[in-house]
Design a protein around this motif. Structure first.
Motif, PDB file in Angstrom:
ATOM      1  N   GLU A 272      60.039  58.326  52.857  1.00  0.00           N
ATOM      2  CA  GLU A 272      58.886  58.725  52.366  1.00  0.00           C
ATOM      3  C   GLU A 272      58.899  59.715  51.122  1.00  0.00           C
ATOM      4  OE1 GLU A 272      56.435  59.268  56.342  1.00  0.00           O
ATOM      5  OE2 GLU A 272      56.788  61.238  55.250  1.00  0.00           O
ATOM      6  N   GLN A 273      60.061  59.963  50.554  1.00  0.00           N
ATOM      7  CA  GLN A 273      60.446  60.635  49.113  1.00  0.00           C
ATOM      8  C   GLN A 273      60.742  59.543  48.108  1.00  0.00           C
ATOM      9  OE1 GLN A 273      63.287  63.273  49.765  1.00  0.00           O
ATOM     10  NE2 GLN A 273      62.824  64.093  51.677  1.00  0.00           N
ATOM     11  N   HIS A 284      58.894  51.284  56.284  1.00  0.00           N
ATOM     12  CA  HIS A 284      57.609  51.520  56.920  1.00  0.00           C
ATOM     13  C   HIS A 284      57.116  50.576  57.984  1.00  0.00           C
ATOM     14  CE1 HIS A 284      56.333  55.545  55.391  1.00  0.00           C
ATOM     15  NE2 HIS A 284      56.587  55.070  54.137  1.00  0.00           N
ATOM     16  N   THR A 310      59.280  68.051  55.914  1.00  0.00           N
ATOM     17  CA  THR A 310      58.919  67.218  54.641  1.00  0.00           C
ATOM     18  C   THR A 310      58.143  65.747  55.300  1.00  0.00           C
ATOM     19  OG1 THR A 310      60.987  66.140  54.190  1.00  0.00           O
ATOM     20  CG2 THR A 310      60.505  68.029  52.948  1.00  0.00           C
ATOM     21  N   SER A 312      55.660  63.390  56.558  1.00  0.00           N
ATOM     22  CA  SER A 312      54.396  63.525  56.899  1.00  0.00           C
ATOM     23  C   SER A 312      53.965  63.195  58.513  1.00  0.00           C
ATOM     24  CB  SER A 312      53.657  62.053  56.538  1.00  0.00           C
ATOM     25  OG  SER A 312      52.154  61.956  56.561  1.00  0.00           O
ATOM     26  N   GLY A 313      53.014  64.400  58.747  1.00  0.00           N
ATOM     27  CA  GLY A 313      52.673  64.225  60.069  1.00  0.00           C
ATOM     28  C   GLY A 313      53.592  65.198  60.851  1.00  0.00           C
ATOM     29  N   TYR A 314      54.683  66.150  60.388  1.00  0.00           N
ATOM     30  CA  TYR A 314      55.670  66.682  60.963  1.00  0.00           C
ATOM     31  C   TYR A 314      54.790  67.842  61.889  1.00  0.00           C
ATOM     32  CZ  TYR A 314      58.945  70.950  61.797  1.00  0.00           C
ATOM     33  OH  TYR A 314      59.473  71.960  62.245  1.00  0.00           O
ATOM     34  N   ARG A 325      52.075  57.795  65.502  1.00  0.00           N
ATOM     35  CA  ARG A 325      53.280  57.337  64.516  1.00  0.00           C
ATOM     36  C   ARG A 325      53.120  55.746  64.164  1.00  0.00           C
ATOM     37  NH1 ARG A 325      56.228  60.094  61.257  1.00  0.00           N
ATOM     38  NH2 ARG A 325      53.856  60.980  61.035  1.00  0.00           N
ATOM     39  N   HIS A 328      50.362  55.365  61.336  1.00  0.00           N
ATOM     40  CA  HIS A 328      50.702  55.988  60.097  1.00  0.00           C
ATOM     41  C   HIS A 328      51.809  55.186  59.304  1.00  0.00           C
ATOM     42  CE1 HIS A 328      52.840  58.636  56.980  1.00  0.00           C
ATOM     43  NE2 HIS A 328      53.664  58.253  57.592  1.00  0.00           N
ATOM     44  N   HIS A 329      52.689  54.607  59.993  1.00  0.00           N
ATOM     45  CA  HIS A 329      53.597  53.807  59.443  1.00  0.00           C
ATOM     46  C   HIS A 329      52.946  52.409  59.118  1.00  0.00           C
ATOM     47  CE1 HIS A 329      56.827  56.407  59.227  1.00  0.00           C
ATOM     48  NE2 HIS A 329      57.024  56.873  60.552  1.00  0.00           N
ATOM     49  N   GLU A 332      50.996  52.638  55.873  1.00  0.00           N
ATOM     50  CA  GLU A 332      51.768  52.835  54.835  1.00  0.00           C
ATOM     51  C   GLU A 332      52.320  51.520  54.448  1.00  0.00           C
ATOM     52  OE1 GLU A 332      52.576  55.810  52.539  1.00  0.00           O
ATOM     53  OE2 GLU A 332      50.681  55.812  53.431  1.00  0.00           O
TER      54      GLU A 332
END
Length: 368
Positions: A272-273, A284, A310, A312-314, A325, A328-329, A332
């Motif tokens: 993600e970074q 993803h 950090t 996303s969605g933590y 999850r 989300h992936h 992305e």
């Protein structure tokens, strides 16, 4: 040379390739700018390109290369023939890395490629290297005719001193067979690489990971397990091996979901970074496979996962919905594929995501 700069070089020399080394090299480059020492600035940015390439931060390599190319063109007397060839070696890295950043428009990519090809010809070198770069770009965009032509030239023209290493070229041949949908041919080429014990910075590290998806599709689970076992720990935690980490996540998702969750938690933060969005797309899509398997249509399923804050969605309680999850992936992966396809004017990256997602429908053999 100032003592401050020498101290930085001494600290850099004591480090392996790692983000800390890259940060120190960046500090050294800023210092050479303050000193207005372009010659030393070239030297340190040459170091920066190698470091950034090795730790999965190619966006910094692109910037450093642009500076170095400008300096070399303004001061042709400053670089001998070997140094000019070294810069061309990095030029190939830049052309190949450029396609993984969808914000770089196609005309800019083509200008980089054409400039590379012209400089190679000016040195009297063969068209072999142009074919190597062209094949990678054609496969990225899904241009089958262009890929076929580049593959033919790559395998029929003579290598020279600036050709990619033989191991890299051999693996690109395996990639081409996968691009053509020929899993058997790809696996034959992979075995050829391993039998000959071909090596480079990413081979056979990435080669074992490359074998996993075709072996899964062919139902050769025992062989896939052997490749996974030989390779997984060697790529774990290394930001330069995000693509290989994604391939292992796909395999684990189908064979050992609990182990897959731990693998996912260990690597998702960098996915993600990173600004290398091609590798991020791959991870993803693999994560979408994992949570598709875990979700299995049950909206109530949750799992305990130790994610970094950090990500996303933590969630502070460490409980995550498989369905959320997955969405989300999947979102992305599809979003990034759309960025690439919009730039390229094709649908190839969406097809590649769909091919990864199809792995979720393959059932592994029942355990005895």
């Amino acid at each position: 040379m100032s003592q401050q700069l020498q101290d930085l070089y001494d600290r850099i020399d004591d480090l392996p390739r790692c983000p800390e080394e890259l940060a120190l090299i960046e500090e050294a480059s800023r210092l050479t700018d303050l000193m207005q020492d372009e010659a030393e600035g070239y030297r340190v940015r040459r170091m920066l390109m190698d470091s950034a390439h090795a730790v999965g931060q190619s966006e910094k390599m692109l910037v450093a290369f642009g500076w170095c190319r400008d300096y070399a063109d303004r001061h042709p007397e400053a670089l001998d023939e070997g140094e000019q060839q070294d810069l061309l070696w990095h030029h190939r890295w830049v052309v190949n890395a450029g396609r993984t950043f969808p914000q770089i428009p196609t005309p800019r990519l083509m200008a980089l490629y054409e400039d590379y090809a012209r400089r190679m010809r000016d040195l009297g070198l063969s068209r072999h290297n142009e074919a190597f770069v062209g094949l990678l770009y054609a496969m990225h965009t899904g241009d089958g005719a262009a890929a076929s032509g580049h593959f033919e030239r790559l395998t029929s023209t003579v290598r020279d001193e600036l050709s990619a290493c033989p191991a890299c070229e051999a693996e690109i041949e395996a990639d081409y067979h996968l691009f053509c949908g020929n899993d058997e041919a790809a696996l034959g080429q992979i075995q050829h690489i391993l039998d000959r014990r071909m090596t480079c910075a990413h081979i056979p590290t990435g080669t074992h990971a490359l074998a996993l998806a075709p072996l899964i599709r062919l139902g050769r689970w025992d062989e896939a397990g052997e490749h996974a076992a030989r390779n997984r720990q060697s790529v774990s935690g290394d930001p330069d091996h995000l693509w290989a980490q994604a391939r292992h996540l796909e395999y684990l998702a189908l064979t050992s979901p609990n182990a897959a969750l731990k693998w996912y938690a260990h690597h998702v933060a960098w996915a993600e970074q990173t600004r290398e969005l091609g590798a991020a797309q791959t991870f993803h899509a693999a994560a979408a496979v994992l949570f598709t398997v875990l979700w299995n249509g049950d909206q109530t399923k949750t799992y305990a996962i130790r994610l970094a804050p950090t990500v996303s969605g933590y969630a502070e309680d460490g409980q995550y919905s498989a369905g959320e999850r997955m969405n989300h992936h999947l979102g992305e992966a599809q979003r990034l594929a759309s960025l690439f396809d919009a730039r390229n004017g094709t649908a190839q990256q969406r097809r590649e995501v769909d091919m990864v997602l199809a792995l979720a429908r393959i059932a592994p053999p029942a355990k005895a």
